[in-house]
Write a protein that holds these residues in place. Structure first.
Motif, short mmCIF file in Angstrom:
data_model
loop_
_atom_site.label_atom_id
_atom_site.label_comp_id
_atom_site.label_asym_id
_atom_site.label_seq_id
_atom_site.Cartn_x
_atom_site.Cartn_y
_atom_site.Cartn_z
N PRO A 299 -14.70 22.67 6.59
CA PRO A 299 -14.53 23.32 5.47
C PRO A 299 -16.08 24.02 5.66
CG PRO A 299 -13.79 22.11 5.03
CD PRO A 299 -14.55 21.57 5.92
N ASP A 300 -17.02 26.01 5.02
CA ASP A 300 -17.52 25.73 4.54
C ASP A 300 -18.57 25.32 3.26
OD1 ASP A 300 -17.36 27.82 6.71
OD2 ASP A 300 -17.00 29.98 5.07
N HIS A 301 -19.80 24.89 3.44
CA HIS A 301 -20.91 23.81 2.91
C HIS A 301 -20.40 22.29 2.23
CE1 HIS A 301 -21.30 28.22 1.40
NE2 HIS A 301 -22.64 27.67 0.96
N ARG A 302 -19.60 22.55 3.36
CA ARG A 302 -19.26 21.11 3.67
C ARG A 302 -20.10 20.32 5.60
NH1 ARG A 302 -13.83 18.90 1.89
NH2 ARG A 302 -13.58 20.21 -0.03
N LEU A 303 -21.13 19.25 5.00
CA LEU A 303 -22.10 18.74 5.80
C LEU A 303 -21.56 17.07 6.03
CD1 LEU A 303 -25.61 20.35 5.59
CD2 LEU A 303 -23.57 20.55 7.48
N VAL A 304 -21.55 16.72 7.26
CA VAL A 304 -21.17 15.49 7.51
C VAL A 304 -21.70 14.97 8.43
CG1 VAL A 304 -20.08 14.27 9.05
CG2 VAL A 304 -18.59 15.45 7.78
N LEU A 305 -23.20 14.03 7.88
CA LEU A 305 -24.26 13.61 8.57
C LEU A 305 -23.57 12.84 9.29
CD1 LEU A 305 -26.63 13.15 5.99
CD2 LEU A 305 -26.99 14.96 8.32
N THR A 306 -24.65 12.53 10.66
CA THR A 306 -23.82 11.45 11.18
C THR A 306 -25.24 10.51 11.99
OG1 THR A 306 -23.53 12.38 13.26
CG2 THR A 306 -21.59 12.53 12.33
N PHE A 307 -24.90 9.29 12.46
CA PHE A 307 -26.18 8.70 12.83
C PHE A 307 -25.79 7.59 13.83
CE2 PHE A 307 -27.17 10.01 8.38
CZ PHE A 307 -28.29 10.04 9.42
N ASP A 308 -26.14 7.86 15.07
CA ASP A 308 -25.91 7.22 16.28
C ASP A 308 -26.72 5.69 16.29
OD1 ASP A 308 -24.04 8.52 16.84
OD2 ASP A 308 -24.05 9.77 18.78
N ASP A 309 -25.78 4.63 17.43
CA ASP A 309 -26.92 4.58 17.93
C ASP A 309 -27.35 2.75 17.08
OD1 ASP A 309 -26.96 5.61 20.48
OD2 ASP A 309 -28.72 5.91 20.01
N GLY A 310 -26.99 2.75 15.54
CA GLY A 310 -27.03 1.46 15.29
C GLY A 310 -26.54 0.53 14.66
N PRO A 311 -26.87 -0.38 14.20
CA PRO A 311 -27.66 0.14 13.11
C PRO A 311 -28.67 -0.90 12.86
CG PRO A 311 -25.90 -2.20 12.58
CD PRO A 311 -25.77 -1.86 13.49
N ASP A 312 -30.34 -0.31 12.98
CA ASP A 312 -31.48 -1.01 13.19
C ASP A 312 -32.23 -1.48 12.41
OD1 ASP A 312 -34.05 -0.51 14.99
OD2 ASP A 312 -34.98 -0.52 13.22
N PRO A 313 -32.30 -2.48 12.02
CA PRO A 313 -32.95 -3.24 11.05
C PRO A 313 -34.38 -3.32 10.35
CG PRO A 313 -33.78 -4.30 13.24
CD PRO A 313 -32.86 -3.46 13.98
N LYS A 314 -35.22 -2.25 10.97
CA LYS A 314 -36.00 -1.10 9.84
C LYS A 314 -35.93 0.11 10.25
CE LYS A 314 -40.58 0.22 11.36
NZ LYS A 314 -42.22 0.27 12.80
N TRP A 315 -34.71 0.78 10.18
CA TRP A 315 -34.76 2.23 10.20
C TRP A 315 -33.68 2.66 9.75
CZ3 TRP A 315 -39.06 4.51 9.88
CH2 TRP A 315 -40.32 4.43 11.52
N THR A 316 -32.02 1.66 9.75
CA THR A 316 -31.22 2.02 9.36
C THR A 316 -31.17 1.74 7.10
OG1 THR A 316 -30.00 1.49 11.29
CG2 THR A 316 -28.85 1.19 9.35
N PRO A 317 -32.12 0.54 7.07
CA PRO A 317 -32.17 0.82 5.45
C PRO A 317 -32.85 1.81 5.16
CG PRO A 317 -32.78 -1.93 6.73
CD PRO A 317 -32.14 -0.38 7.59
#
Length: 728
Positions: free
Chosen positions: A86-104
Motif C-alpha cells: 500500500p502507499d506510504h508503506r515501506l519494507v526495508l530489507t537487508f540481505d546477506d547477514g547477520p554481520d558482527p560489525k554492521w548488523t548491530p
C-alpha cells in the motif's frame, strides 16, 4: 629390551586389537578436529557480489502478470500472483547477514528511529552469529531465508534447493527458535527481471510453502555509490509503497548505515511507515515458533558451529606456535650445528691433552636377538680400541646366549638373568664391568671399527660424564626405513649438535652411547622409573653437573622398524618415556646450580621441540587441506611449500654434515605428509596414556638381522680379562 610374550595363537589377534585401539582414539581426535575445520570452512563460504553470476535467460515461460506485478510473489498452492505494498508503506530489507560489525549498527539505527525491517539471512551467517538473529526477533524485526550459503538457485537441482532451505531453517531454529515463510533468492532483482531459469525455482519455492520477496527499489549500496545516491535510489516516487533492498553484510557497509540514519527520518517526515512485510500487508506473522526435537536439533547445530569457531581459533594459534617453533628450531639447528661442526673439525681440536687409550667395557643387553647378536658381537671384535664385551641375556627364549657362547670369542662374556627389562640388564652388566669407561649399545646394532675409539675420546675432558654417538639406520632401502634415515640424520643428529653447544643434551641413544662409570654410580645407575631409561639417565647426569657431548664420528648402524606396527611400538615407547622423564625431573626447573641450568634451559627446549612441536606439526598439513578446499588455495600451497623448502634446506645441510647421499631426500615431501601424521598419532596416544594414568609395557620389535657387521674378520684388540665363561 622386552617383557616375555605369550606364544598362544590368540596373541597376534590380541596385539592387533591393542594396535587398533591405540589408533582408534587418536584417530577419533584427529577426525574430530578435521570435522571442526571442515564445518568452519563450510559456514565461512564466501558471499559474492549481489548480482547474477551468469547471463539471464529468456522470459517466455514467465506470466506477464508476474513480470509487470509487485515485488511479493506468491506461488503457494499452485497460485501465480504478485502483490504491491500500500502507499506510504515501506519494507526495508537487508540481505546477506547477520554481520558482527554492521548488523548491530543497522539495528541500532532502526531502534533509534522506531522502524522495523526484514532481514534475509544466510544460514552460514546465522549459524555463526545466532545472538544477532535473536536480537532481530526480540526487537520486532522479521526474518527471511536467503539460502544457506548463497548459491544461484537458477542453476541448482531441486535436491540442492531443498537442502539450502532446510539448512537455512535449521540455523534459524537453533539461533532464535523460529521458522519463517519468507524467502529471497540470492542474486534476485525486480520482478520484471524474472526469467525462464529463475521462474521455475520461484514456483518450486512456493510449492514448499514460501512467499518469495524481491524488491522494487534497489539502493545498490553494495557498490558504495555514496550516501546521497543510496538515499536517492531507495526513495519511491509519488508516495507509493515499496520493498527496498539494502545489505547489512558482505563487505564494508558504513555508507549503508550512514544513509539509513538520514533516510529513515526523512521518509518518516513524508508520512512513510517502516514495517515488517506481514505488518505492511496486514497478514499473520511469517514466524512460527519451534519447540521439541526440532528446537534441540537447531541448538545442536548452532553449538557445533560455535564449537568449530572456537576450535579453529585455538588451532590457528597452535598453527602460529608451530610455525614459530619450526623456524626457531631449524634456525638454531642450522647455526649451532654449524658451530659444532666447525669446532670439532678443526685440525687442532682435542678433547684433552692426550688421547684416551684406556680399555672400555661394552654392554650389550639382549632379549631374543638371535638374528642379530652374532653380527653385533663380531662388529665389536673388530674394534680399534681395547674393549671387553659383556652380553647380558635378559631371559631370552630363542637361544641368544647360546649363540654368543658358541662363537667362543676372546674377551666376550655372557651374563644371564631372568627377564627383568633393559635397565636391570644394564645395571647387571655394569656390576660385572672391569673398566671405568662403559659403552652401551643395543643387541641389534653393529659398530664400525673406530666407533668405540671415537666414543671414548671425549672422556679426556674430566667434566664429561657421557657421550652420545651417531646412530644410523642400516635398513634404509624400504620407504619406512628411508623416512627414518632422514629423521635420524636431520632430526636426531642435528639436534644433538645443537644440544651439545647449548650443553643440555636430552638423550644418549641406547644404540650407541658411552658413560663414565663413576658418573653412573653417583646418580644411582640405570633407572626403570620411565620407559626411556636413556633419556632419564642423561637428564640425571646433567642435574648432577656432568657434561654430555656428541661424538659425530662414533657411528653405529641399527635396524629400524620395518612395519607401521613396529614403528608405532617403538615411537610410542620413546614418546611416552620422554614425557615420563620430563615429569620425573621437573624439580630441576626450580633448583639451583647445574640442575637448575638444565631445568631452565634443557627441559623447556626438550618439551617444546620433542613434545609440543611434533604434536602440533600435523596442523601444517591439516591447514593445507583446509586451504585447498576452502581457499585461498594459492597462498596456502605456497606457504606449505615454503615450510617444506626450509625443511629441505635443513635436511640437505644435515646430510652434507654426515656425508650422506642426497638421493634419499627425494622421499622428504612424502615423509612430511604421511610420516608426520603417524608420529602425531603416536604422540597424541602418549599424551592420552599419560593423562589417563596408563602404564605402557615395553614393546619388543621383531628383528630381521639385515644389518651386517662392517668388517668380516675380528681383530684381536681386547681388554684385560679374556674369560669366556658365562657369568650367572
Amino acid at each position: 629390551m622386552a617383557t616375555r610374550t605369550s606364544r598362544h595363537g590368540g596373541a597376534p589377534r590380541a596385539r592387533r586389537r591393542r594396535l587398533s585401539m591405540r589408533f582408534l582414539l587418536p584417530s577419533l581426535v584427529l577426525a574430530a578436529l578435521m570435522a571442526m575445520l571442515m564445518l568452519r570452512g563450510f559456514v565461512h563460504s564466501e558471499i559474492l557480489a549481489d548480482h547474477r553470476v551468469r547471463p539471464e535467460a529468456a522470459t517466455d515461460k514467465v506470466p506477464e502478470k508476474i513480470l509487470s506485478g509487485g515485488p511479493i510473489i506468491d506461488t503457494r498452492g499452485g497460485r501465480e500472483t504478485s502483490l504491491d505494498l500500500p502507499d506510504h508503506r515501506l519494507v526495508l530489507t537487508f540481505d546477506d547477514g547477520p554481520d558482527p560489525k554492521w548488523t548491530p549498527k543497522v539495528l541500532d539505527v532502526l531502534k533509534r528511529h522506531h522502524a522495523h525491517a526484514v532481514f534475509f539471512v544466510t544460514g552460514t551467517m546465522a549459524s555463526r552469529y545466532p545472538e544477532l538473529v535473536r536480537r532481530m526477533v526480540r526487537e520486532g524485526h522479521e526474518i527471511g531465508l536467503h539460502t544457506f550459503n548463497h548459491p544461484d538457485l537458477s542453476y541448482q537441482s531441486k535436491r540442492r534447493i531443498d537442502w539450502e532451505l532446510s539448512q537455512n531453517q535449521l540455523a534459524l531454529e537453533g539461533a532464535a527458535g523460529i521458522r519463517t515463510s519468507l524467502f529471497r533468492p540470492p542474486y534476485s532483482s525486480f520482478a520484471d527481471a524474472m526469467d525462464d531459469r529463475s521462474w521455475p525455482v520461484t514456483q518450486y519455492i512456493g510449492s514448499r510453502g514460501y512467499l518469495t520477496v524481491v524488491n522494487n527499489r534497489d539502493s545498490e549500496d553494495w557498490q558504495k555509490p555514496g550516501v546521497d545516491e543510496i538515499i536517492r535510489r531507495a526513495t519511491p516516487r509519488g508516495g507509493r509503497g515499496a520493498v527496498v533492498l539494502m545489505h547489512d553484510s558482505g563487505g564494508d557497509r558504513h555508507q549503508t548505515v550512514q544513509a539509513l540514519d538520514r533516510y529513515l527520518p526523512l521518509l518518516q517526515h513524508r508520512g512513510y511507515d517502516f514495517e515488517n512485510l506481514t505488518e505492511a500487508l496486514d497478514a499473520p506473522s511469517a514466524h512460527t515458533r519451534v519447540t521439541g526435537l526440532d528446537r534441540w536439533k537447531g541448538r545442536a547445530w548452532v553449538f557445533a558451529v560455535r564449537a568449530s569457531e572456537e576450535t579453529t581459533g585455538v588451532l590457528v594459534v597452535c598453527l602460529a606456535v608451530i610455525g614459530v617453533l619450526v623456524l626457531v628450531r631449524f634456525g638454531l639447528m642450522f647455526v649451532l650445528s654449524w658451530a659444532h661442526a666447525r669446532r670439532v673439525r678443526r685440525r687442532d681440536f682435542r678433547w684433552g691433552p692426550t688421547p684416551v687409550t684406556e680399555p672400555a667395557t661394552v654392554l650389550v643387553p639382549a632379549y631374543n636377538e638371535a638374528k642379530c647378536i652374532e653380527s653385533t658381537v663380531r662388529s665389536l671384535m673388530a674394534s680399534e680400541h681395547p674393549i671387553e664385551i659383556i652380553v647380558i641375556d635378559d631371559g631370552s627364549s630363542d637361544g641368544t646366549a647360546l649363540i654368543v657362547e658358541g662363537l667362543r670369542l676372546p674377551g666376550v662374556r655372557v651374563v644371564r638373568q631372568h627377564n627383568a627389562g633393559k635397565p636391570a640388564a644394564l645395571n647387571r652388566g655394569l656390576a660385572n664391568a672391569r673398566h671405568d669407561l662403559v659403552v652401551m649399545m643395543d643387541g641389534d646394532t653393529v659398530f664400525e671399527p673406530a666407533t668405540v675409539r671415537e666414543l671414548v675420546q671425549p672422556f679426556a675432558d674430566p667434566g664429561v660424564g657421557a657421550v652420545a654417538g651417531n646412530a644410523k639406520v642400516g635398513n634404509r632401502d624400504s620407504m619406512i626405513g628411508a623416512w627414518q634415515h632422514i629423521e635420524y640424520v636431520m632430526g636426531f643428529n642435528l639436534d644433538r649438535r645443537m644440544y651439545d653447544i647449548l650443553r643440555c643434551m636430552p638423550t644418549i641413544p641406547g644404540a650407541v652411547g658411552a658413560f663414565r662409570r663413576s658418573a653412573l654410580e653417583r646418580v644411582g645407575g640405570m633407572s626403570d622409573d620411565t620407559l626411556a631409561e636413556d633419556t632419564d639417565i642423561t637428564m640425571a647426569l646433567h642435574r648432577d653437573g656432568w657434561r654430555v657431548v656428541y661424538a659425530e664420528k662414533a657411528r653405529a648402524w641399527t635396524e629400524a622398524p620395518e612395519t607401521v606396527q613396529q614403528l608405532w611400538s617403538q615411537r610410542y615407547r620413546w614418546s611416552y618415556g620422554t614425557m615420563q622423564a620430563i615429569w620425573k625431573h621437573r624439580r630441576a626447573l626450580v633448583e639451583r646450580g647445574p640442575s637448575g641450568r638444565f631445568g631452565r634451559v634443557g627441559l623447556p627446549l626438550v618439551s617444546l621441540f620433542m613434545v609440543v612441536a611434533p604434536l602440533l606439526a600435523p596442523l601444517i598439513d591439516v591447514f593445507l587441506l583446509y586451504g585447498v578446499v576452502f581457499g585461498p588455495t594459492g597462498r596456502t600451497v605456497l606457504a606449505w611449500l615454503g615450510v617444506l623448502a626450509v625443511q629441505a634446506v635443513c635436511a640437505a645441510y644435515a646430510f652434507r654434515l654426515d656425508r650422506e647421499r642426497m638421493t634419499h631426500l627425494v622421499s622428504l615431501p612424502l615423509q612430511q605428509i604421511l610420516y608426520r601424521q603417524l608420529m602425531y598419532v603416536v604422540l597424541l596416544q602418549s599424551w592420552i596414556t599419560a593423562l589417563t594414568g596408563g602404564r605402557l609395557r615395553w614393546q619388543k620389535l621383531r628383528r630381521t638381522g639385515v644389518v651386517e657387521a662392517p668388517v668380516p674378520m675380528p681383530r684381536q684388540r681386547i681388554g684385560s680379562g679374556n674369560d669366556r665363561r658365562p657369568v650367572g
